[in-house]
Design an enzyme around this catalytic site. Structure first.
Site, PDB file in Angstrom:
ATOM      1  N   ALA A   1      22.001  -5.824   4.999  1.00 33.89           N
ATOM      2  CA  ALA A   1      21.982  -4.872   6.116  1.00 33.89           C
ATOM      3  C   ALA A   1      20.560  -4.644   6.599  1.00 33.89           C
ATOM      4  O   ALA A   1      19.650  -4.433   5.796  1.00 33.89           O
ATOM      5  CB  ALA A   1      22.592  -3.537   5.690  1.00 33.89           C
TER       6      ALA A   1
ATOM      7  N   GLU B   1      13.410   0.628 -11.644  1.00 29.34           N
ATOM      8  CA  GLU B   1      12.074   0.306 -12.172  1.00 29.34           C
ATOM      9  C   GLU B   1      11.012   0.297 -11.074  1.00 29.34           C
ATOM     10  O   GLU B   1       9.875   0.736 -11.281  1.00 29.34           O
ATOM     11  CB  GLU B   1      12.125  -1.059 -12.865  1.00 29.34           C
ATOM     12  CG  GLU B   1      10.830  -1.498 -13.491  1.00 29.34           C
ATOM     13  CD  GLU B   1      10.346  -0.536 -14.568  1.00 29.34           C
ATOM     14  OE1 GLU B   1      10.967  -0.483 -15.627  1.00 29.34           O
ATOM     15  OE2 GLU B   1       9.349   0.164 -14.315  1.00 29.34           O
TER      16      GLU B   1
ATOM     17  N   GLY C   1       5.261   0.238  -8.603  1.00 29.48           N
ATOM     18  CA  GLY C   1       5.425  -1.095  -8.002  1.00 29.48           C
ATOM     19  C   GLY C   1       5.815  -2.136  -9.048  1.00 29.48           C
ATOM     20  O   GLY C   1       6.888  -2.072  -9.638  1.00 29.48           O
TER      21      GLY C   1
ATOM     22  N   GLY D   1       1.394  -3.806   3.793  1.00 31.68           N
ATOM     23  CA  GLY D   1       2.737  -3.520   3.266  1.00 31.68           C
ATOM     24  C   GLY D   1       2.750  -2.541   2.105  1.00 31.68           C
ATOM     25  O   GLY D   1       3.723  -2.458   1.368  1.00 31.68           O
TER      26      GLY D   1
ATOM     27  N   LYS E   1       7.225  10.373  -7.502  1.00 29.18           N
ATOM     28  CA  LYS E   1       7.008   9.567  -8.710  1.00 29.18           C
ATOM     29  C   LYS E   1       6.680  10.466  -9.903  1.00 29.18           C
ATOM     30  O   LYS E   1       7.147  10.223 -11.018  1.00 29.18           O
ATOM     31  CB  LYS E   1       5.886   8.561  -8.453  1.00 29.18           C
ATOM     32  CG  LYS E   1       6.301   7.468  -7.476  1.00 29.18           C
ATOM     33  CD  LYS E   1       5.096   6.711  -6.952  1.00 29.18           C
ATOM     34  CE  LYS E   1       5.496   5.583  -6.025  1.00 29.18           C
ATOM     35  NZ  LYS E   1       4.368   4.984  -5.311  1.00 29.18           N
TER      36      LYS E   1
ATOM     37  N   GLY F   1       3.262  -3.054  -2.478  1.00 34.80           N
ATOM     38  CA  GLY F   1       3.269  -4.368  -1.831  1.00 34.80           C
ATOM     39  C   GLY F   1       4.560  -5.107  -2.140  1.00 34.80           C
ATOM     40  O   GLY F   1       5.209  -4.861  -3.159  1.00 34.80           O
TER      41      GLY F   1
HETATM   42  P1  NAP Z   1      10.540  -1.310   5.103  1.00 35.71           P
HETATM   43  O1  NAP Z   1       9.612  -2.468   5.176  1.00 35.71           O
HETATM   44  O2  NAP Z   1      10.471  -0.239   6.126  1.00 35.71           O
HETATM   45  O3  NAP Z   1      12.040  -1.918   5.074  1.00 35.71           O
HETATM   46  C1  NAP Z   1      13.182  -1.124   5.232  1.00 35.71           C
HETATM   47  C2  NAP Z   1      14.329  -2.046   5.515  1.00 35.71           C
HETATM   48  O4  NAP Z   1      15.528  -1.292   5.591  1.00 35.71           O
HETATM   49  C3  NAP Z   1      14.216  -2.790   6.859  1.00 35.71           C
HETATM   50  O5  NAP Z   1      14.712  -4.088   6.708  1.00 35.71           O
HETATM   51  C4  NAP Z   1      15.099  -1.969   7.808  1.00 35.71           C
HETATM   52  O6  NAP Z   1      15.673  -2.739   8.841  1.00 35.71           O
HETATM   53  C5  NAP Z   1      16.188  -1.532   6.846  1.00 35.71           C
HETATM   54  N1  NAP Z   1      16.834  -0.274   7.238  1.00 35.71           N
HETATM   55  C6  NAP Z   1      16.274   0.951   7.281  1.00 35.71           C
HETATM   56  N2  NAP Z   1      17.198   1.868   7.678  1.00 35.71           N
HETATM   57  C7  NAP Z   1      18.345   1.179   7.893  1.00 35.71           C
HETATM   58  C8  NAP Z   1      19.644   1.552   8.313  1.00 35.71           C
HETATM   59  N3  NAP Z   1      19.941   2.834   8.575  1.00 35.71           N
HETATM   60  N4  NAP Z   1      20.593   0.601   8.400  1.00 35.71           N
HETATM   61  C9  NAP Z   1      20.301  -0.700   8.111  1.00 35.71           C
HETATM   62  N5  NAP Z   1      19.079  -1.113   7.693  1.00 35.71           N
HETATM   63  C10 NAP Z   1      18.118  -0.185   7.587  1.00 35.71           C
HETATM   64  O7  NAP Z   1      10.401  -0.578   3.681  1.00 35.71           O
HETATM   65  P2  NAP Z   1       9.852  -1.189   2.301  1.00 35.71           P
HETATM   66  O8  NAP Z   1       8.379  -1.049   2.261  1.00 35.71           O
HETATM   67  O9  NAP Z   1      10.480  -2.503   2.057  1.00 35.71           O
HETATM   68  O10 NAP Z   1      10.412  -0.099   1.289  1.00 35.71           O
HETATM   69  C11 NAP Z   1      11.759  -0.080   0.925  1.00 35.71           C
HETATM   70  C12 NAP Z   1      11.950   0.882  -0.244  1.00 35.71           C
HETATM   71  O11 NAP Z   1      11.163   0.429  -1.336  1.00 35.71           O
HETATM   72  C13 NAP Z   1      11.522   2.321   0.026  1.00 35.71           C
HETATM   73  O12 NAP Z   1      12.363   3.198  -0.677  1.00 35.71           O
HETATM   74  C14 NAP Z   1      10.117   2.371  -0.569  1.00 35.71           C
HETATM   75  O13 NAP Z   1       9.749   3.668  -0.964  1.00 35.71           O
HETATM   76  C15 NAP Z   1      10.295   1.475  -1.757  1.00 35.71           C
HETATM   77  N6  NAP Z   1       9.071   0.886  -2.270  1.00 35.71           N
HETATM   78  C16 NAP Z   1       8.232   0.228  -1.409  1.00 35.71           C
HETATM   79  C17 NAP Z   1       7.079  -0.347  -1.916  1.00 35.71           C
HETATM   80  C18 NAP Z   1       6.088  -1.056  -1.031  1.00 35.71           C
HETATM   81  O14 NAP Z   1       4.999  -1.388  -1.509  1.00 35.71           O
HETATM   82  N7  NAP Z   1       6.406  -1.317   0.221  1.00 35.71           N
HETATM   83  C19 NAP Z   1       6.802  -0.267  -3.295  1.00 35.71           C
HETATM   84  C20 NAP Z   1       7.692   0.398  -4.135  1.00 35.71           C
HETATM   85  C21 NAP Z   1       8.822   0.968  -3.612  1.00 35.71           C
HETATM   86  P3  NAP Z   1      14.719  -3.453   9.940  1.00 35.71           P
HETATM   87  O15 NAP Z   1      14.001  -4.530   9.200  1.00 35.71           O
HETATM   88  O16 NAP Z   1      15.664  -4.017  10.936  1.00 35.71           O
HETATM   89  O17 NAP Z   1      13.820  -2.389  10.474  1.00 35.71           O
HETATM   90  N1  HSE Z   2       3.843   3.560  -0.537  1.00 32.82           N
HETATM   91  C1  HSE Z   2       3.866   3.368  -1.943  1.00 32.82           C
HETATM   92  C2  HSE Z   2       2.448   3.308  -2.463  1.00 32.82           C
HETATM   93  C3  HSE Z   2       4.585   2.107  -2.292  1.00 32.82           C
HETATM   94  O1  HSE Z   2       1.527   3.150  -1.666  1.00 32.82           O
HETATM   95  O2  HSE Z   2       2.262   3.425  -3.669  1.00 32.82           O
HETATM   96  C4  HSE Z   2       4.764   1.917  -3.776  1.00 32.82           C
HETATM   97  O3  HSE Z   2       5.668   2.847  -4.285  1.00 32.82           O
END
Ligand code: NAP
Ligand code: HSE
Length: 429
Positions: free
Chosen positions: A44, A130, A135, A188, A206, A303
């Site tokens: 999705a 996890e 991360g 990212g 966290k 990341g």
């Molecule tokens: P992101 O790049 O914003 O990706 C979110 C994804 O979810 C996108 O593909 C988006 O679609 C999709 N999405 C959002 N709302 C939606 C909806 N209502 N229906 C369908 N699809 C939907 O976020 P991310 O950085 O990957 O982070 C994802 C999760 O991992 C978050 O909970 C974040 O806190 C966690 N996290 C992130 C990191 C990091 O370093 N980035 C590290 C640890 C944990 P589109 O692509 O079409 O916009």
């Molecule tokens: N936005 C978060 C950070 C992603 O910068 O640590 C990892 O959880």
């Protein structure tokens, strides 16, 4: 024996997109190593027209996340869309349908973790998260499994990659917060709304998860005492360096007698402290307990690649449990407990004052601290003439007393402005 597990992804952004590439590109290697045939069945996203970093048959993409959860070919749901809703209701629906869930969503777990963990236990399926903290660093599993018998005293460290990246750029290159944040977003590291990083919400979620797992007392994210780096002035990063400190955003969860303290705030960390050398998006978390003394977990905290690695590990773990037909018991049970009054937490403080430079000023300033029962450890003066800057580091005192001292300083005519108040790290990690 059936080894195929159908995977449904809710989200394919920074983390989900990297996970997809790994699931497809490393399919054979994972099969050879684990015996698991992990098949992506449905994904999705919000915008199917967006350019993606992976290739996927168009029919697997949907804009309806419910269709992923309800797809009979999906045995395991990975939630990497972020936010509380609709992620929460989708995770609950998947668990209610007896499907294991893997999520990286700390906001959701810190908000509804107790309820979702209970629901998963009722259905006998895993709910693994996890990647929600640290991360790519394994921290949730060590805390809730390996260290389940340890009477943990304290969990503390750097848990937000974005702010650590920003602070490193401000310290080492004199960058402005906004320009360093824009770079963290490009790489990212940041949340979809980066104020979640800057204002400390991400680190607070966290800290809540770490405190809950460490002490077996459920600490909701919104009960964590929180201060971010949004108001941090670059001049204090410069003064910190002059005084032998580095500014870091710390998350601290500790037992104080019978109660639990969970807090997030910027702190001046002595340059020779191990946390001072944690640079960029790296995270570092200390766990202290009577038998283990002190453990340090460190590594890439944000990341796509490191986070997807942690998610993939959970996927493999959940798939193994599912194939073994195990009725999964909750790893941690949460009891009753109370949180400390933040006003009673003791730290040292750095206070920056703009003052008039004339006889008696220092005595008045010292008097304001003394009247609040806060003892001064050291004072520096920057500049002379009509205006001067006083940098003061206090001894440890309860936050309530420190705040009273600052209120008294603000009322002094000779003090033009209290420019900054930042905690100074002085005990343990
Ligand atoms: P992101 O790049 O914003 O990706 C979110 C994804 O979810 C996108 O593909 C988006 O679609 C999709 N999405 C959002 N709302 C939606 C909806 N209502 N229906 C369908 N699809 C939907 O976020 P991310 O950085 O990957 O982070 C994802 C999760 O991992 C978050 O909970 C974040 O806190 C966690 N996290 C992130 C990191 C990091 O370093 N980035 C590290 C640890 C944990 P589109 O692509 O079409 O916009
Ligand atoms: N936005 C978060 C950070 C992603 O910068 O640590 C990892 O959880």
């Amino acid at each position: 024996m059936r080894t195929t597990i159908g995977i449904g992804l809710l989200g394919a952004g920074t983390v989900g997109g990297t996970l997809l590439r790994r699931l497809v590109g490393d399919h054979e290697a994972i099969l050879a190593k684990t015996g698991l045939d992990l098949q992506v069945r449905r994904v999705a996203v919000r915008d199917p027209a967006k350019a993606r970093s992976f290739e996927l048959p168009a029919e697997l993409l949907t804009t309806d996340p419910r269709a992923v959860v309800e797809d009979p070919g999906v045995d395991l749901v990975v939630e990497v869309m972020g936010g509380r809703e609709p992620a929460g209701e989708l995770v609950a629906a998947a668990l209610a349908a007896g499907k294991p869930v893997v999520t990286a969503n700390k906001e959701l777990i810190a908000d509804r973790g107790a309820e979702l963990i209970e629901l998963a236990a009722e259905r006998g399926v895993p709910l693994l998260f996890e990647a929600a903290v640290g991360g790519g660093i394994p921290i949730i599993r060590p805390l809730s499994e390996t260290l389940a018998g340890e009477q943990i005293r304290r969990v503390a460290g750097i848990v937000n990659g974005t702010t650590n990246f920003v602070l490193t750029r401000m310290t080492e290159e004199g960058a402005e917060l906004s320009e360093a944040l824009a770079e963290a977003q490009r790489l990212g590291y940041a949340e979809a709304d980066p104020t979640a990083d800057v204002d400390g919400h991400d680190a607070a979620a966290k800290a809540a998860i770490l405190a809950s797992l460490a002490f077996g007392v459920w600490v909701p994210g919104d009960r964590v005492d929180r201060e971010g780096i949004g108001d941090l002035d670059r001049i204090d990063v410069v003064y910190a360096a002059k005084l032998g400190y580095v500014v870091k955003l710390l998350a601290i969860a500790e037992r104080v007698g019978e109660v639990v303290s969970a807090r997030v705030h910027p702190a001046m960390v002595p340059v020779d402290h191990p946390l001072a050398s944690i640079r960029g998006a790296t995270n570092a978390i200390f766990i202290e307990g009577p038998s283990i003394d002190e453990l340090l977990f460190a590594g890439p905290g944000a990341g796509g690649e490191p986070t997807a690695s942690a998610v993939l590990g959970d996927v493999i773990d959940a798939a193994r449990e599912t194939l073994a037909g195990a009725q999964v018991a909750p790893r941690i049970r949460f009891g009753e407990g109370s949180l400390v009054d933040p006003g009673s937490v003791e730290t040292k403080w750095y206070v920056r004052l703009d003052v008039e430079d004339r006889p008696g000023v220092l005595a008045q300033v010292a008097g304001a601290f003394g009247d609040a029962d806060v003892s001064i450890e050291a004072v520096w003066q920057e500049g002379t003439g009509e205006d001067a800057v006083l940098l003061i580091v206090t001894h440890r005192a309860p936050e309530r007393a420190q705040r009273a001292a600052v209120a008294a300083l603000e009322a002094l005519e000779v003090v033009r402005r209290v420019g900054a108040t930042i905690r100074v790290q002085s005990d343990g990690p």
